[in-house]
Design a protein around this motif. Structure first.
Motif, mmCIF file in Angstrom:
data_model
loop_
_atom_site.group_PDB
_atom_site.id
_atom_site.type_symbol
_atom_site.label_atom_id
_atom_site.label_comp_id
_atom_site.label_asym_id
_atom_site.label_seq_id
_atom_site.Cartn_x
_atom_site.Cartn_y
_atom_site.Cartn_z
ATOM 1 N N PHE A 115 0.935 -1.253 -0.044
ATOM 2 C CA PHE A 115 0.045 -0.116 -0.089
ATOM 3 C C PHE A 115 1.152 1.139 0.116
ATOM 4 C CE2 PHE A 115 -2.963 3.437 1.783
ATOM 5 C CZ PHE A 115 -3.916 2.799 0.804
ATOM 6 N N THR A 116 1.853 1.325 0.766
ATOM 7 C CA THR A 116 2.773 2.604 0.795
ATOM 8 C C THR A 116 4.030 2.212 0.116
ATOM 9 O OG1 THR A 116 3.745 1.610 3.051
ATOM 10 C CG2 THR A 116 2.141 2.607 3.423
ATOM 11 N N MET A 117 4.211 1.295 -0.474
ATOM 12 C CA MET A 117 5.544 0.996 -1.288
ATOM 13 C C MET A 117 6.622 1.273 -0.261
ATOM 14 S SD MET A 117 5.004 -0.480 -4.047
ATOM 15 C CE MET A 117 3.644 -1.054 -4.457
ATOM 16 N N GLU A 118 6.623 0.856 1.043
ATOM 17 C CA GLU A 118 7.658 1.501 1.889
ATOM 18 C C GLU A 118 8.422 -0.012 2.563
ATOM 19 O OE1 GLU A 118 9.087 4.101 2.162
ATOM 20 O OE2 GLU A 118 7.887 5.555 1.692
ATOM 21 N N ARG A 164 1.010 10.366 -2.305
ATOM 22 C CA ARG A 164 2.715 9.966 -2.120
ATOM 23 C C ARG A 164 3.103 9.163 -3.291
ATOM 24 N NH1 ARG A 164 4.436 8.900 2.977
ATOM 25 N NH2 ARG A 164 5.073 6.907 2.275
ATOM 26 N N MET A 165 2.339 8.748 -4.043
ATOM 27 C CA MET A 165 2.754 7.981 -5.342
ATOM 28 C C MET A 165 3.227 9.121 -6.450
ATOM 29 S SD MET A 165 2.976 4.755 -4.820
ATOM 30 C CE MET A 165 3.570 5.182 -3.154
ATOM 31 N N LEU A 166 2.320 10.111 -6.549
ATOM 32 C CA LEU A 166 2.731 11.113 -7.463
ATOM 33 C C LEU A 166 3.757 12.035 -7.045
ATOM 34 C CD1 LEU A 166 -0.999 12.737 -8.120
ATOM 35 C CD2 LEU A 166 0.272 11.460 -9.717
ATOM 36 N N GLU A 167 4.153 12.318 -5.900
ATOM 37 C CA GLU A 167 5.187 12.805 -5.422
ATOM 38 C C GLU A 167 6.470 11.937 -5.731
ATOM 39 O OE1 GLU A 167 4.586 13.715 -1.182
ATOM 40 O OE2 GLU A 167 3.579 15.615 -1.648
#
Length: 419
Positions: free
Chosen positions: A77-80, A177-180
């Motif tokens: 979900f967060t890609m972290e 967050r993904m666009l950033e």
């Protein structure tokens, strides 16, 4: 000479998927040109890591410039990374390579945080990202298929919250967050117009994404075929892929069952051969499906043999039930000079237009009808084969890549800092 670091979410020596194969082919081609280039892949997660790595081993080296990192899984979900220590050592490894160009073919297993930190540490380096699928848009494995199995045509915080059970505000924050993260890249690439348009509809600025088809390491050399050869091939169909729910192999088996139930008599026997899957693997996934007599499982094959194997068939079937972006099997079929029968959505529809047949996605009856419409028909087969053009080779990809990223201008460019 600029140093290029190609980064992928996996390594094709461990897992043969389209994104990692495209990345590795790029690496091998640049290496053959004498370029200063490194490849950094990763394992998919803890289970694969346990197979290939020792208890405290972090890196496997396949050569002095070819590495695979130990992936421990991520929050999709967060890609972290769950543990900051995992992000720390991946960041430090990539930083130590001192690249002038970092070309990411994914961010899964690498991490959004890793990319942010690397970008901050190397403000003058060029950052490139190839978007191989829809993970940034879709939190359900990046496939834009709802949990119910329905195709999803556009994301929204409410619709996504109903599919992946979280609060709508979580999806607002995720998109931001993904666009950033994507804005940290100097250049975004897509192998298909379909994917480019999906990202633009979602929020990426128009003109930010350049479309370059993935390069293939060999292209076809077609020779004239006799009518007898074409007639023999006209009854031979094949599937190349994996036994995963989204690849639509069950749709193909159901279509074959519908054809068998008609009890037609064919002058040319119908044969549908399944490459990449064995019968036991299929039966474990779909235990209730009976296998028609026309279906023959051929099991695994060497990727480098794929094009030669495809040349022996009249038609290749790609029945995927999700929005495939730019499946390598389509390029391989073009290299083989073998037309395709494909689902009518996404990159499959785009990439087979003009030389393939298309059928309604996830519809066994429509696929059965498509197969029957060309079975035993030499004229139709010859006509579709004549429309096939060779796919983009790696030399062509390299030239288009340099143009799209500004690297053909012969001078180092200063990165534009975005607000």
């Amino acid at each position: 000479m600029s140093r290029t670091v190609i980064v992928s979410h996996s390594h094709p020596n461990l897992r043969y998927g389209g994104g990692e194969v495209a990345a590795y082919r790029q690496f091998e081609h640049l290496l053959s040109l004498g370029q200063d280039v490194y490849f950094v892949g990763s394992t998919i997660g803890p289970e694969d890591s346990a197979k290939f790595f020792g208890a405290s081993q972090q890196i496997v080296s396949f050569g002095p410039r070819d590495f695979c990192l130990r992936g421990r899984g991520m929050d999709s979900f967060t890609m972290e990374h769950a543990e900051i220590l995992d992000e720390d050592w991946i960041f430090e490894f990539l930083l130590a390579l001192k690249g002038d160009i970092y070309h990411f073919h994914h961010f899964w297993n690498i991490g959004a945080g890793t990319i942010r930190r690397l970008r901050a540490a190397l403000p003058d380096a060029k950052f490139i990202c190839t978007l191989h699928e829809l993970t940034a848009i879709c939190a359900n494995h990046g496939q834009m298929v709802k949990r119910s199995g329905e195709l999803c045509y556009a994301s929204s915080e409410v619709a996504c919250a109903a599919c992946v059970v979280r609060a709508p505000i979580d999806f607002v924050l995720r998109k931001t967050r993904m666009l950033e993260m994507l804005d940290l890249f100097d250049h975004l690439l897509s192998p298909s117009e379909f994917l480019r348009l999906r990202f633009e509809d979602w929020g990426v600025a128009e003109g930010r994404i350049a479309v370059i088809e993935n390069g293939l390491d060999h292209v076809g050399h077609f020779r004239p075929e006799t009518e007898a050869e074409l007639l023999a091939k006209s009854g031979r169909f094949a599937f190349f892929g994996q036994a995963t729910p989204t690849k639509g192999l069950d749709v193909l088996i159901r279509a074959a069952a519908l054809i068998e139930a008609r009890d037609d008599e064919f002058d040319i026997p119908l044969s549908i051969e399944i490459h990449g899957v064995d019968k036991d693997s299929f039966s474990r996934m779909w235990p209730d499906l009976e296998i028609p007599s026309s279906i023959h499982f051929r099991g695994r094959y060497r990727p480098q043999d794929c094009v030669d194997i495809m040349r022996g068939y009249g038609w290749i079937i790609i029945p995927s039930v999700w929005w495939e972006n730019s499946p390598v099997v389509i390029q391989e079929a073009r290299a083989a000079g073998t037309p395709m029968i494909a689902s009518d959505i996404g990159g499959m529809a785009e990439k087979t237009e003009g030389w393939g047949l298309q059928f309604r996605v996830a519809d066994p009856a429509a696929l059965a009808s498509a197969i029957l419409s060309v079975h035993g028909d030499v004229k139709v087969l010859a006509d579709h084969k004549s429309r096939i053009s060779a796919p983009l080779d790696l030399a062509g990809f390299w030239e288009e890549w340099k143009t799209a990223t500004g690297l053909d201008q012969g001078k180092k460019q200063t990165r534009r800092i975005r607000a």
